[in-house]
Structure formats: C-alpha cells, structure tokens
Design an enzyme around this catalytic site. Structure first.
Site, PDB file in Angstrom:
ATOM      1  N   ALA A 227     -49.896  60.312  85.583  1.00  9.76           N
ATOM      2  CA  ALA A 227     -48.900  60.214  84.583  1.00  9.76           C
ATOM      3  C   ALA A 227     -48.014  59.669  85.240  1.00  9.76           C
ATOM      4  CB  ALA A 227     -48.617  61.252  83.880  1.00  9.76           C
TER       5      ALA A 227
ATOM      6  N   ASP B 160     -48.565  54.661  83.656  1.00  8.85           N
ATOM      7  CA  ASP B 160     -48.880  53.984  82.757  1.00  8.85           C
ATOM      8  C   ASP B 160     -48.394  54.828  81.509  1.00  8.85           C
ATOM      9  OD1 ASP B 160     -49.497  51.892  80.687  1.00  8.85           O
ATOM     10  OD2 ASP B 160     -52.186  52.661  81.166  1.00  8.85           O
ATOM     11  N   LYS B 161     -47.110  54.383  81.148  1.00  3.80           N
ATOM     12  CA  LYS B 161     -46.246  55.530  80.040  1.00  3.80           C
ATOM     13  C   LYS B 161     -46.908  55.235  79.243  1.00  3.80           C
ATOM     14  CE  LYS B 161     -42.540  56.078  83.404  1.00  3.80           C
ATOM     15  NZ  LYS B 161     -42.190  57.412  83.157  1.00  3.80           N
TER      16      LYS B 161
ATOM     17  N   THR C 206     -45.882  59.899  80.485  1.00  2.01           N
ATOM     18  CA  THR C 206     -44.806  60.845  79.963  1.00  2.01           C
ATOM     19  C   THR C 206     -44.955  60.154  78.024  1.00  2.01           C
ATOM     20  OG1 THR C 206     -44.666  63.356  81.115  1.00  2.01           O
ATOM     21  CG2 THR C 206     -44.094  63.316  79.193  1.00  2.01           C
TER      22      THR C 206
ATOM     23  N   GLY D 146     -36.374  59.477  83.337  1.00  7.51           N
ATOM     24  CA  GLY D 146     -35.798  59.985  81.626  1.00  7.51           C
ATOM     25  C   GLY D 146     -37.703  59.791  80.454  1.00  7.51           C
ATOM     26  N   PHE D 147     -38.767  59.544  80.628  1.00 11.24           N
ATOM     27  CA  PHE D 147     -39.678  59.703  79.491  1.00 11.24           C
ATOM     28  C   PHE D 147     -38.735  58.302  79.073  1.00 11.24           C
ATOM     29  CE2 PHE D 147     -40.096  64.507  79.202  1.00 11.24           C
ATOM     30  CZ  PHE D 147     -41.201  64.687  80.232  1.00 11.24           C
TER      31      PHE D 147
ATOM     32  N   ASN E  29     -50.470  62.838  78.730  1.00 10.07           N
ATOM     33  CA  ASN E  29     -48.988  63.896  79.417  1.00 10.07           C
ATOM     34  C   ASN E  29     -48.090  63.776  77.905  1.00 10.07           C
ATOM     35  OD1 ASN E  29     -46.625  64.069  80.608  1.00 10.07           O
ATOM     36  ND2 ASN E  29     -48.051  64.821  82.186  1.00 10.07           N
TER      37      ASN E  29
ATOM     38  N   ASN F 295     -46.258  68.507  79.692  1.00  8.72           N
ATOM     39  CA  ASN F 295     -45.063  68.027  80.483  1.00  8.72           C
ATOM     40  C   ASN F 295     -43.990  69.246  80.305  1.00  8.72           C
ATOM     41  OD1 ASN F 295     -43.187  67.618  82.609  1.00  8.72           O
ATOM     42  ND2 ASN F 295     -44.357  65.200  82.559  1.00  8.72           N
TER      43      ASN F 295
ATOM     44  N   SER G 159     -40.586  68.157  84.777  1.00 11.28           N
ATOM     45  CA  SER G 159     -39.988  66.343  85.096  1.00 11.28           C
ATOM     46  C   SER G 159     -38.327  67.271  84.867  1.00 11.28           C
ATOM     47  CB  SER G 159     -39.764  66.235  84.179  1.00 11.28           C
ATOM     48  OG  SER G 159     -38.918  64.656  84.458  1.00 11.28           O
TER      49      SER G 159
ATOM     50  N   GLY H 168     -48.858  64.199  97.224  1.00 13.51           N
ATOM     51  CA  GLY H 168     -48.186  63.337  98.509  1.00 13.51           C
ATOM     52  C   GLY H 168     -50.090  63.410  98.745  1.00 13.51           C
TER      53      GLY H 168
END
Length: 375
Positions: free
Chosen positions: A92, A95-96, A116, A144-145, A169, A202, A205, A331
C-alpha cells in the site's frame, strides 16, 4: 495479424528484453535518473501520468506482461483462502486511490494493495512530505493518509478491468478521535467489502497523530472484533465468503508488544499480519545527519528497514507457532532480501521502496529466484 504486439514481440526477442537484466539496466540508467531529478512526490505523479499514457497504446499491456510476468504454477500459493498466482505483491502507498491497478498489474505482481484509504477525502500533511536517501536506498515520508476518500476508491474499483488480486488498506481520518476510530474502519470496510479480496487494517503509520496508540491491546481488539462481526454480517447479506482481514503493524514494537499483537490476532481470529510498516528509527543510516534533519519526521522505508522487518516476521512466526499468515514487507530490494523474508516465515511478500529504486523488473527477478529455490 502482424500487429503492434507482434512487432514488439520480435523486438523483444532480438534484444532479449524478456530477460530481467535489460529492464533493470534500462530503468537504472535512463528512467530512474530522470525521475530522481524531481522531488519524490512530483516524480511519483509524473511516472503514473506517463504510465496512463503508455498503456493507452494498443498492445502495451500485453507487451509489458511479456517482459515482466513469470507464469509458472510452482509460484502459485493459497494463502488465507485466496489463490495467488505468485507471492510478490505491491505494498500500500504507491496506488493510494486505486487509480492505476490496471497498469500496475502488467508488471507481474501477484497482488496489489491499494490505499491507505479513509472514509472522507483528506489532503494529508503539508508538502514537502517525502524525501529520498539515496545513500541508504531509502525514503522518508510523512504523507498523512492523503487520499480521495473511500467513495472515490469504490467507484474506481467498480470500473477496473484487471482481475488481479486487490487488497484494501484502510485507516482513519486525521480529525477522527481515537475513541471513534472504529467507525472509520467500519465505514471503509463496508464500502469496499464486495470490491477487494482482502483487507489490511492500518494502525501503524507514524504520520497520523495518535494512530499508533491503536496498536495497544484494548482499542485494537475492539476494532478487530467489530470488523469480524461486520465481516460475518456482510458475507451473509452478499451471499459470499468472508473477507480475510490482516493487521499491518509497526516494526518499532518490542517483544512484549509483539506478544500482545499475537494474542490479539489469535483472539480476534484474524487471518494474518503484515510486517512491517515504516519505522521512526534513524539508526545506522549512511546519509548525513544534516540531510536527515532536513527531512524531519516521518516513516523510514527501504533497505535500512530490512533487518528489523525480518526479525519481526521471525518472531511472529515462531512465537505464534505459525497459527496465522504473514505478509513480509520492508527493505526488499533484491531476490535475496525476498527469500530471507520467506525463510523467516513470510507466506507472501510486498515491495514498495525497492520498486522505486530497482524498477519493475524486481518482481520478475524475485519470482525467478523463487523458481530456482524450488529446484
């Protein structure tokens, strides 16, 4: 008919484009340097606008799939009741708003996680809010979403043509107090229930004030138990199977907190955990302290997160005695990184920052390595 696809197929054969080496070198030599001339958020927007244009060319989707897709039944995995064509997904954040599922599906992913997403549209934090750390092959973001809201995502998913597996998400709006957060998660869950294949909750974050406190046992259990009730209700109403629900956690949790996560997941009968989100740690970075200070607060992703996310995966897998599924993320910049996550206990993996630094051929490279590991 000797059309555009046929011509591109001949071109691919002549120049051996179907090998992963050429796309990797082309991306690193040409595309990445150009994108890295722009700030990260502008580069993201530019890249996705170009993708939209490119994939409007007849045959472009088929050509991309020819280069990047590894179609082999040995890669298929059934995880939490879903048949994945391969275990490599897109995390996630890229592609929000579910606006590029069709295009991203052509890069060989086994699944794509969108979001998200929050109930209401929100702009996110002030810009600049994303920074590259090339020396560490990492990113710092405090987005920040930022998203267009769940109604817009719903419309986009209803109109999508690709049948790739999609995860939703979900999060809460910044202005929603934590004591009402459950309502936000339920709104998103209900809206997307018939449109996604699984959900990722989620609560980890670092870029929404107070959000991570929802990882505490009490509020977390309340949210997850409520979503399971809604899950059962909607499965009856829609005459469909329940949707798998996964919890996305932070890599910064200590062992005691991870034990509580295991307890909550088992008690709420969750399908799995996504380990892990971005970290607030800045330990061991090669980048100068001045650059890090300039970037400021936010979640760190990329290579520096690799070791810790693997540790979390291994801890969850071992201490839960493999009682739930795990998606490993954080990672992964090489096939070796991916195999390490799987050996630690991950059933599936996701990439994000590795996709930015290594390019789309990383998906093929990982799947090829997995096939070699089966021999």
């Amino acid at each position: 008919m000797y059309n555009f696809v046929s011509i591109l197929g001949e071109f691919s054969s002549i120049f051996n484009l179907s090998s992963y080496f050429y796309p990797v070198s082309f991306y690193k030599a040409i595309i990445r340097p150009v994108l890295f001339c722009f700030n990260p958020e502008n580069a993201h927007d530019l890249a996705f606008r170009l993708l939209k244009l490119i994939f409007k060319i007849p045959g472009a989707s088929l050509f991309s799939s020819k280069i990047f897709l590894v179609d082999d039944k040995r890669l298929r995995k059934n995880v939490f009741g879903i048949d994945f064509p391969n275990p490599v997904g897109l995390a996630a954040g890229l592609d929000k708003n579910a606006g590029f599922v069709q295009e991203l599906a052509c890069f060989g992913f086994g699944f794509i996680e969108v979001g998200t997403v929050t109930p209401l549209p929100q702009p996110g934090n002030e810009k600049p809010r994303m920074f590259r750390l090339p020396a560490d092959e990492a990113l710092i973001n405090r987005m920040g979403f930022n998203n267009l809201g769940v109604k817009e995502m719903s419309l986009r998913l209803k109109g999508r043509k690709s049948r790739i597996i999609v995860g939703g998400n979900i999060g809460k709006n910044k202005n929603t107090p934590n004591e009402l957060a459950l309502n936000d998660y339920e709104i998103c869950f209900r809206e997307l229930f018939s449109l996604v294949d699984y959900f990722a909750v989620n609560v980890s974050s670092p870029n929404t004030p107070g959000l991570r406190s929802l990882q505490d046992k009490g509020p977390l259990l309340e949210i997850l138990l409520r979503l399971q009730v809604v899950n059962d209700e909607l499965s009856v109403t829609n005459k469909s199977s329940r949707k798998p629900i996964l919890l996305k956690i932070a890599p910064d949790l200590n062992d005691n907190q991870l034990d509580e996560i295991i307890e909550v997941v088992l008690k709420s009968k969750l399908d799995g955990v996504i380990a892990a989100n971005t970290t607030i740690s800045r330990d061991g970075l090669k980048t100068s302290s001045d650059i890090i200070h300039h970037a400021g607060a936010g979640g760190l992703s990329g290579k520096p997160l690799g070791k810790r996310s693997t540790e979390v995966i291994r801890y969850l897998s071992t201490h839960s005695k493999n009682q739930f599924n795990i998606i490993g993320v954080g990672g992964i910049h090489s096939s070796e990184d991916a195999l390490e996550k799987i050996k630690a206990g991950a059933d599936l993996i996701q990439i994000y920052t590795g996709f930015v630094y290594e390019g789309p051929a990383l998906v093929k490279k990982i799947n090829k390595a997995l096939l070699r590991s089966f021999q």
